[in-house]
Write a protein that holds these residues in place. Structure first.
Motif, short mmCIF file in Angstrom:
data_model
loop_
_atom_site.label_atom_id
_atom_site.label_comp_id
_atom_site.label_asym_id
_atom_site.label_seq_id
_atom_site.Cartn_x
_atom_site.Cartn_y
_atom_site.Cartn_z
N ARG A 88 0.86 -1.19 0.00
CA ARG A 88 0.00 0.00 0.00
C ARG A 88 0.89 1.23 0.00
N ILE A 89 0.78 2.02 -1.06
CA ILE A 89 1.49 3.29 -1.16
C ILE A 89 0.46 4.32 -1.61
N GLU A 90 0.00 5.12 -0.66
CA GLU A 90 -1.01 6.13 -0.98
C GLU A 90 -1.09 7.15 0.14
N ALA A 91 -1.68 8.29 -0.19
CA ALA A 91 -1.89 9.35 0.79
C ALA A 91 -3.32 9.27 1.31
N GLU A 92 -3.47 9.57 2.60
CA GLU A 92 -4.80 9.57 3.21
C GLU A 92 -4.95 10.86 4.03
N LYS A 93 -5.97 11.62 3.70
CA LYS A 93 -6.28 12.83 4.45
C LYS A 93 -7.01 12.44 5.73
N VAL A 94 -6.58 13.00 6.86
CA VAL A 94 -7.20 12.68 8.14
C VAL A 94 -7.42 13.95 8.95
N GLY A 95 -8.23 13.84 9.97
CA GLY A 95 -8.47 14.98 10.84
C GLY A 95 -9.58 15.87 10.33
N MET A 96 -9.83 16.90 11.11
CA MET A 96 -10.88 17.84 10.74
C MET A 96 -10.49 18.58 9.47
N ASP A 97 -11.40 18.60 8.54
CA ASP A 97 -11.18 19.29 7.27
C ASP A 97 -9.94 18.77 6.54
N ASP A 98 -9.68 17.47 6.69
CA ASP A 98 -8.51 16.87 6.03
C ASP A 98 -7.23 17.65 6.29
N TYR A 99 -7.04 18.04 7.55
CA TYR A 99 -5.93 18.90 7.93
C TYR A 99 -4.57 18.21 7.82
N LYS A 100 -4.53 16.94 8.12
CA LYS A 100 -3.26 16.20 8.08
C LYS A 100 -3.32 15.12 7.02
N THR A 101 -2.15 14.73 6.55
CA THR A 101 -2.06 13.67 5.55
C THR A 101 -1.07 12.62 6.03
N ILE A 102 -1.49 11.38 5.93
CA ILE A 102 -0.62 10.24 6.22
C ILE A 102 -0.27 9.61 4.88
N VAL A 103 1.02 9.36 4.66
CA VAL A 103 1.43 8.64 3.47
C VAL A 103 1.75 7.22 3.90
N HIS A 104 0.97 6.28 3.39
CA HIS A 104 1.14 4.88 3.74
C HIS A 104 2.15 4.23 2.80
N ALA A 105 3.02 3.41 3.34
CA ALA A 105 3.98 2.64 2.55
C ALA A 105 4.32 1.40 3.36
#
Length: 134
Positions: free
Chosen positions: A83-100
């Motif tokens: 899995r290699i992708e970005a995921e927006k998290v938090g209120m209003d997609d404030y943070k991004t986690i990049v999964h790898a």
């Protein structure tokens, strides 16, 4: 030299010599959903039997292994591949986690390519900016 073989039943076996008289690692199992952290005498016997067919024994070993210890290692895999992708998290997609993750036992082998893919994902999501060469 590391030796890796695929067995007739689809399982894998490997032999990794350790430098400076550090012995040799014999291993290779893939057991989905088996999270038992304890070594299995049955699995050890199967691994040694597989390896004995192609392991380069020294004459003084008489074709036998001296087992020092058993180690159960985990190489997390993922159904569907890495899995290699970005995921927006938090209120209003404030943070991004990049999964790898999910490369299983090939994490080291694939690390450079995965790192390049992570950079591409970060660039596409505005998390990283390319610098121009001067």
């Amino acid at each position: 030299m590391t030796i890796t073989r695929q067995n007739a039943d689809g399982s894998w076996s490997f032999c990794i010599p350790r430098p400076l008289e550090g012995g040799t690692i014999i291993g290779g199992t893939k057991q989905p959903h088996n999270w038992n952290p304890n070594p299995s005498p049955e699995i050890r016997a199967q691994l040694l039997e597989n390896a004995s067919k192609w392991f380069p024994f020294t004459p003084e070993s008489q074709g036998k292994f001296d087992v020092i210890r058993d180690i159960v290692g985990r190489r997390p895999a993922r159904e569907g591949g890495v899995r290699i992708e970005a995921e927006k998290v938090g209120m209003d997609d404030y943070k991004t986690i990049v999964h790898a993750y999910g490369a299983a036992g090939r994490g080291y082998e694939l690390s450079w390519g995965i790192a390049e893919d992570v950079i591409d994902v970060m660039l596409k999501n505005g998390l990283l900016q390319e610098k121009s060469s001067l």
